[in-house]
Design a protein around this motif. Structure first.
Motif, PDB file in Angstrom:
ATOM      1  N   GLY A 131      -0.146  -1.392 -64.510  1.00  0.00           N
ATOM      2  CA  GLY A 131       1.281  -1.168 -64.734  1.00  0.00           C
ATOM      3  C   GLY A 131       1.525   0.273 -65.135  1.00  0.00           C
ATOM      4  N   VAL A 132       2.680   0.786 -64.742  1.00  0.00           N
ATOM      5  CA  VAL A 132       3.020   2.172 -65.101  1.00  0.00           C
ATOM      6  C   VAL A 132       4.429   2.218 -65.719  1.00  0.00           C
ATOM      7  N   GLY A 133       4.597   1.401 -66.778  1.00  0.00           N
ATOM      8  CA  GLY A 133       5.831   1.417 -67.566  1.00  0.00           C
ATOM      9  C   GLY A 133       5.543   2.076 -68.909  1.00  0.00           C
ATOM     10  N   ASN A 134       6.528   2.077 -69.796  1.00  0.00           N
ATOM     11  CA  ASN A 134       6.346   2.741 -71.095  1.00  0.00           C
ATOM     12  C   ASN A 134       5.341   2.028 -71.996  1.00  0.00           C
ATOM     13  N   VAL A 135       5.185   0.704 -71.820  1.00  0.00           N
ATOM     14  CA  VAL A 135       4.180   0.015 -72.629  1.00  0.00           C
ATOM     15  C   VAL A 135       2.783   0.473 -72.198  1.00  0.00           C
ATOM     16  N   ALA A 136       2.557   0.606 -70.894  1.00  0.00           N
ATOM     17  CA  ALA A 136       1.264   1.106 -70.407  1.00  0.00           C
ATOM     18  C   ALA A 136       0.986   2.491 -70.994  1.00  0.00           C
ATOM     19  N   ARG A 141      -3.227  -5.942 -69.149  1.00  0.00           N
ATOM     20  CA  ARG A 141      -2.182  -6.210 -68.162  1.00  0.00           C
ATOM     21  C   ARG A 141      -0.842  -5.815 -68.771  1.00  0.00           C
ATOM     22  N   SER A 142      -0.285  -4.710 -68.268  1.00  0.00           N
ATOM     23  CA  SER A 142       0.956  -4.207 -68.858  1.00  0.00           C
ATOM     24  C   SER A 142       2.065  -4.285 -67.824  1.00  0.00           C
ATOM     25  N   VAL A 143       2.377  -5.523 -67.425  1.00  0.00           N
ATOM     26  CA  VAL A 143       3.312  -5.703 -66.309  1.00  0.00           C
ATOM     27  C   VAL A 143       4.638  -6.322 -66.766  1.00  0.00           C
ATOM     28  N   GLY A 144       4.953  -6.157 -68.031  1.00  0.00           N
ATOM     29  CA  GLY A 144       6.256  -6.583 -68.524  1.00  0.00           C
ATOM     30  C   GLY A 144       6.196  -7.797 -69.430  1.00  0.00           C
ATOM     31  N   ALA A 176       7.530   4.679 -60.429  1.00  0.00           N
ATOM     32  CA  ALA A 176       6.977   4.334 -61.752  1.00  0.00           C
ATOM     33  C   ALA A 176       8.110   4.121 -62.750  1.00  0.00           C
ATOM     34  N   LYS A 177       7.879   3.237 -63.738  1.00  0.00           N
ATOM     35  CA  LYS A 177       8.945   2.878 -64.685  1.00  0.00           C
ATOM     36  C   LYS A 177       8.922   3.728 -65.952  1.00  0.00           C
ATOM     37  N   PHE A 178       7.822   4.481 -66.192  1.00  0.00           N
ATOM     38  CA  PHE A 178       7.778   5.240 -67.456  1.00  0.00           C
ATOM     39  C   PHE A 178       8.857   6.309 -67.474  1.00  0.00           C
ATOM     40  N   THR A 224       9.860  11.694 -71.194  1.00  0.00           N
ATOM     41  CA  THR A 224       9.435  12.121 -72.531  1.00  0.00           C
ATOM     42  C   THR A 224       8.118  11.444 -72.892  1.00  0.00           C
ATOM     43  N   GLU A 225       8.033  10.136 -72.612  1.00  0.00           N
ATOM     44  CA  GLU A 225       6.831   9.372 -72.955  1.00  0.00           C
ATOM     45  C   GLU A 225       5.654   9.846 -72.090  1.00  0.00           C
ATOM     46  N   LEU A 226       5.917  10.069 -70.798  1.00  0.00           N
ATOM     47  CA  LEU A 226       4.850  10.494 -69.884  1.00  0.00           C
ATOM     48  C   LEU A 226       4.280  11.847 -70.325  1.00  0.00           C
ATOM     49  N   PRO A 243      13.620  -8.189 -69.867  1.00  0.00           N
ATOM     50  CA  PRO A 243      12.997  -7.160 -70.704  1.00  0.00           C
ATOM     51  C   PRO A 243      13.101  -5.738 -70.139  1.00  0.00           C
ATOM     52  N   THR A 244      14.296  -5.190 -70.186  1.00  0.00           N
ATOM     53  CA  THR A 244      14.501  -3.834 -69.667  1.00  0.00           C
ATOM     54  C   THR A 244      15.322  -3.018 -70.657  1.00  0.00           C
ATOM     55  N   GLY A 245      15.267  -1.704 -70.468  1.00  0.00           N
ATOM     56  CA  GLY A 245      16.116  -0.807 -71.252  1.00  0.00           C
ATOM     57  C   GLY A 245      15.459  -0.354 -72.543  1.00  0.00           C
ATOM     58  N   VAL A 246      16.094   0.631 -73.157  1.00  0.00           N
ATOM     59  CA  VAL A 246      15.587   1.148 -74.436  1.00  0.00           C
ATOM     60  C   VAL A 246      16.337   0.455 -75.577  1.00  0.00           C
ATOM     61  N   GLY A 295      -0.811   2.069 -61.012  1.00  0.00           N
ATOM     62  CA  GLY A 295       0.507   1.675 -60.486  1.00  0.00           C
ATOM     63  C   GLY A 295       0.362   1.053 -59.108  1.00  0.00           C
ATOM     64  N   ARG A 296       1.119  -0.044 -58.870  1.00  0.00           N
ATOM     65  CA  ARG A 296       0.996  -0.680 -57.545  1.00  0.00           C
ATOM     66  C   ARG A 296       1.894  -0.017 -56.511  1.00  0.00           C
ATOM     67  N   ARG A 297       2.848   0.821 -56.992  1.00  0.00           N
ATOM     68  CA  ARG A 297       3.666   1.581 -56.038  1.00  0.00           C
ATOM     69  C   ARG A 297       3.436   3.068 -56.315  1.00  0.00           C
ATOM     70  N   GLY A 298       4.333   3.913 -55.811  1.00  0.00           N
ATOM     71  CA  GLY A 298       4.092   5.355 -55.916  1.00  0.00           C
ATOM     72  C   GLY A 298       4.640   5.971 -57.186  1.00  0.00           C
TER      73      GLY A 298
HETATM   74  P1  NAP Z   1       8.313  -2.215 -67.254  1.00  0.00           P
HETATM   75  O1  NAP Z   1       9.011  -0.958 -67.603  1.00  0.00           O
HETATM   76  O2  NAP Z   1       9.092  -3.254 -66.532  1.00  0.00           O
HETATM   77  O3  NAP Z   1       7.000  -1.834 -66.412  1.00  0.00           O
HETATM   78  C1  NAP Z   1       6.188  -2.829 -65.852  1.00  0.00           C
HETATM   79  C2  NAP Z   1       5.185  -2.197 -64.900  1.00  0.00           C
HETATM   80  O4  NAP Z   1       4.338  -3.244 -64.422  1.00  0.00           O
HETATM   81  C3  NAP Z   1       5.804  -1.549 -63.653  1.00  0.00           C
HETATM   82  O5  NAP Z   1       5.074  -0.415 -63.327  1.00  0.00           O
HETATM   83  C4  NAP Z   1       5.635  -2.653 -62.587  1.00  0.00           C
HETATM   84  O6  NAP Z   1       5.538  -2.162 -61.278  1.00  0.00           O
HETATM   85  C5  NAP Z   1       4.281  -3.198 -62.999  1.00  0.00           C
HETATM   86  N1  NAP Z   1       4.047  -4.530 -62.465  1.00  0.00           N
HETATM   87  C6  NAP Z   1       4.810  -5.654 -62.578  1.00  0.00           C
HETATM   88  N2  NAP Z   1       4.214  -6.707 -61.990  1.00  0.00           N
HETATM   89  C7  NAP Z   1       3.049  -6.235 -61.482  1.00  0.00           C
HETATM   90  C8  NAP Z   1       1.984  -6.830 -60.779  1.00  0.00           C
HETATM   91  N3  NAP Z   1       2.005  -8.138 -60.466  1.00  0.00           N
HETATM   92  N4  NAP Z   1       0.934  -6.058 -60.428  1.00  0.00           N
HETATM   93  C9  NAP Z   1       0.903  -4.754 -60.740  1.00  0.00           C
HETATM   94  N5  NAP Z   1       1.870  -4.126 -61.412  1.00  0.00           N
HETATM   95  C10 NAP Z   1       2.940  -4.861 -61.780  1.00  0.00           C
HETATM   96  O7  NAP Z   1       7.761  -2.984 -68.555  1.00  0.00           O
HETATM   97  P2  NAP Z   1       7.129  -2.463 -69.930  1.00  0.00           P
HETATM   98  O8  NAP Z   1       6.300  -1.253 -69.749  1.00  0.00           O
HETATM   99  O9  NAP Z   1       6.538  -3.694 -70.517  1.00  0.00           O
HETATM  100  O10 NAP Z   1       8.401  -2.060 -70.791  1.00  0.00           O
HETATM  101  C11 NAP Z   1       9.399  -3.031 -71.153  1.00  0.00           C
HETATM  102  C12 NAP Z   1      10.651  -2.300 -71.628  1.00  0.00           C
HETATM  103  O11 NAP Z   1      10.424  -1.697 -72.900  1.00  0.00           O
HETATM  104  C13 NAP Z   1      11.072  -1.174 -70.695  1.00  0.00           C
HETATM  105  O12 NAP Z   1      12.464  -1.138 -70.604  1.00  0.00           O
HETATM  106  C14 NAP Z   1      10.546   0.058 -71.393  1.00  0.00           C
HETATM  107  O13 NAP Z   1      11.195   1.262 -71.062  1.00  0.00           O
HETATM  108  C15 NAP Z   1      10.739  -0.320 -72.844  1.00  0.00           C
HETATM  109  N6  NAP Z   1       9.821   0.471 -73.703  1.00  0.00           N
HETATM  110  C16 NAP Z   1      10.271   1.682 -74.100  1.00  0.00           C
HETATM  111  C17 NAP Z   1       9.436   2.486 -74.853  1.00  0.00           C
HETATM  112  C18 NAP Z   1       9.921   3.851 -75.285  1.00  0.00           C
HETATM  113  O14 NAP Z   1      11.078   4.156 -75.094  1.00  0.00           O
HETATM  114  N7  NAP Z   1       9.088   4.672 -75.851  1.00  0.00           N
HETATM  115  C19 NAP Z   1       8.139   2.058 -75.195  1.00  0.00           C
HETATM  116  C20 NAP Z   1       7.710   0.813 -74.751  1.00  0.00           C
HETATM  117  C21 NAP Z   1       8.577   0.011 -73.988  1.00  0.00           C
HETATM  118  P3  NAP Z   1       6.758  -2.372 -60.229  1.00  0.00           P
HETATM  119  O15 NAP Z   1       7.773  -1.357 -60.611  1.00  0.00           O
HETATM  120  O16 NAP Z   1       6.137  -2.166 -58.926  1.00  0.00           O
HETATM  121  O17 NAP Z   1       7.273  -3.788 -60.440  1.00  0.00           O
END
Ligand code: NAP
Length: 449
Positions: free
Chosen positions: A150-155, A313-316, A201-203, A206-208, A361-364, A194-197
């Protein structure tokens, strides 16, 4: 007086309490009880935000102001659904807002994901924040290589924490057992996959960017993985965050590693196919991907293995159902219209939702303010028609819980936990250290075993 119970004291629940008691609203004189199953308030602000992000954590000061409003009461250590049912709350309150977030992780759905050594990042985050539900010995860092899917902010949070040293983190309030584990870490390679490009990416930038400033880790990016097709290039014109992310990634791709003790590899275009291993994780099998017409990742048949003894596994996150509330399994949310809970498309009287259980589970953190206000607007519109609670006694619920042997933690109890954590920190030469076990938290809050 409108009497409202809010289930969950994270940002969404507290912003809902704020909207209900703000001066100038029609029901500025609503009285609100904010219930939480934990003895401590603030939800993911306490147990989700990384300890080395004190600026984000400082939002708890604003949330404190709301919980200290004379018409708002915090009742911790109350598990709605176990200690008291949602239906029982109707006896004491005119309306209930459920704002308990998304408690579990989404699944990958690949073989091997439950092997020892494969964990959800949500559990890892809860562990390093000292969540009472996660055992102190749930994690070790005696591995060489970790793959984070996963390439979101939790990752980004989990790779950053793993890339830092215990000494880097000692200035935070991270629990002692986490620092001790990280002190023994012999991690050398961290892979964020990341599974896409990079443009998808969701990060956030600032965090990246922070990853490039780690004293202990070089960031490694393959420039070939940053190449974009014409359609994505065109889309970027309207996507400022993705553009900024790409700038950061290109900067890293053009940099030579400087020989720091740890390497943080950022990979794109790879989808997990299997978590490998017999008794324990030994690697992650991934397949190369490309985007289809809808922008989803599809496999291209090119398999490779990322060596790893731990997979995170950081996929949400994912919401869970609660008895007495409709639930949409597909989205992991409660069906609603502007916060009004819907059953078979019709509003359920007196039931509302806010935050992640409402929208996913989206947004800040700040996103929850607007979200909670929308819910409260709906509730206030409905208020004149809501059937009033049978028992209009402010202490009715507390009495019922006491009869059931539930020891509720009041705001004063939480303040006592804070004081005990400050004292523990002082003993350790730190500003504050976390009290972790539920019993220890209750002892600090209530002063008796
Ligand atoms: P997220 O932002 O939804 O990211 C999930 C990642 O997992 C995405 O890259 C997604 O890729 C990938 N993914 C989902 N299913 C997958 C699969 N089956 N195989 C491979 N990859 C998969 O979730 P999160 O990182 O848990 O964050 C949750 C929320 O909390 C977000 O809104 C985030 O911004 C917020 N948060 C904010 C901060 C901060 O502000 N510092 C810190 C932590 C969390 P795809 O895009 O391809 O689906």
């Amino acid at each position: 007086m409108l009497r409202v119970a809010i289930v969950g004291s994270g940002p969404a629940g507290i912003y809902a309490a704020e909207a209900l008691t703000r001066n100038g609203t029609r029901n500025g004189d609503a009285v609100v009880d904010v219930l939480d199953r934990l003895p401590c308030p603030f939800g993911l602000v306490r147990y989700g935000v990384a300890p080395d992000h004190p600026k984000i954590r400082s939002i708890s000061a604003a949330l404190t102001n709301v919980l200290e409003h004379p018409n708002v009461r915090f009742l911790g250590n109350v598990d709605v659904g176990t200690d008291v049912s949602l239906a029982e709350l109707d006896t004491f309150y005119d309306a209930v807002i459920v704002a308990f977030g998304a408690a579990i992780d989404r699944r990958l759905g690949v073989p091997g994901e439950d092997l020892p050594g494969s964990y959800s990042a949500t559990e890892f985050v809860a562990w390093y924040n000292g969540h009472p539900d996660v055992a102190p010995d749930a994690f070790t860092a005696d591995v060489r290589s970790v793959a984070v899917v996963g390439v979101g902010n939790v990752a980004v949070d989990v790779v950053r924490v793993l890339a830092k040293t215990a000494d880097d983190l000692r200035v935070t309030d991270m629990p002692d057992h986490v620092l001790e584990t990280l002190d023994r870490s012999f991690v050398t390679d961290l892979h964020m996959v990341g599974r896409r490009g990079p443009a998808q990416a969701k990060f956030t930038t600032t965090e990246l960017r922070e990853l490039g400033e780690l004293a202990n880790a070089d960031v490694i990016v393959d420039p070939a993985e940053l190449e974009l097709d014409a359609a994505t290039e065109q889309l970027l014109a309207t996507q400022a965050m993705a553009r900024r992310n790409l700038e950061v990634l290109h900067g890293w791709a053009s940099r030579e590693p400087t020989g720091k003790p740890r390497r943080l590899h950022v990979h794109f275009w790879r989808r997990p196919v299997e978590v490998l291993g017999d008794e324990r994780v030994t690697g992650l099998l991934v397949e190369g991907t490309r985007l289809d017409e809808s922008g989803n990742a599809v496999g291209d048949g090119n398999m490779s293995t990322i060596e790893a003894q731990m997979v995170l596994r950081s996929v949400g996150y994912r919401g869970v159902a609660m008895a007495g509330l409709p639930f949409d399994e597909r989205s992991g949310t409660v069906p609603n219209a502007a916060g009004r809970v819907l059953l078979d498309g019709k509003p359920v009287s007196g039931r509302y939702v806010a935050g992640w259980i409402k929208r996913g589970p989206t947004g800040v953190i700040g996103t929850n303010k607007k979200d909670a206000r929308e819910t409260v607007t709906s509730l206030l519109e409905d208020a004149p028609l809501l059937p009033r609670a049978a028992i209009q006694d402010g202490d009715g619920l507390v009495r019922l819980l006491a009869e059931r042997g539930i020891r509720t933690v009041s705001w004063e109890g939480w303040r006592a936990i804070e004081a005990a954590e400050a004292m523990l920190g002082a003993e350790r030469g730190r500003t504050r250290a976390r009290i972790t076990g539920r019993d220890a938290l209750l002892r600090a809050a209530l002063g008796s075993p």
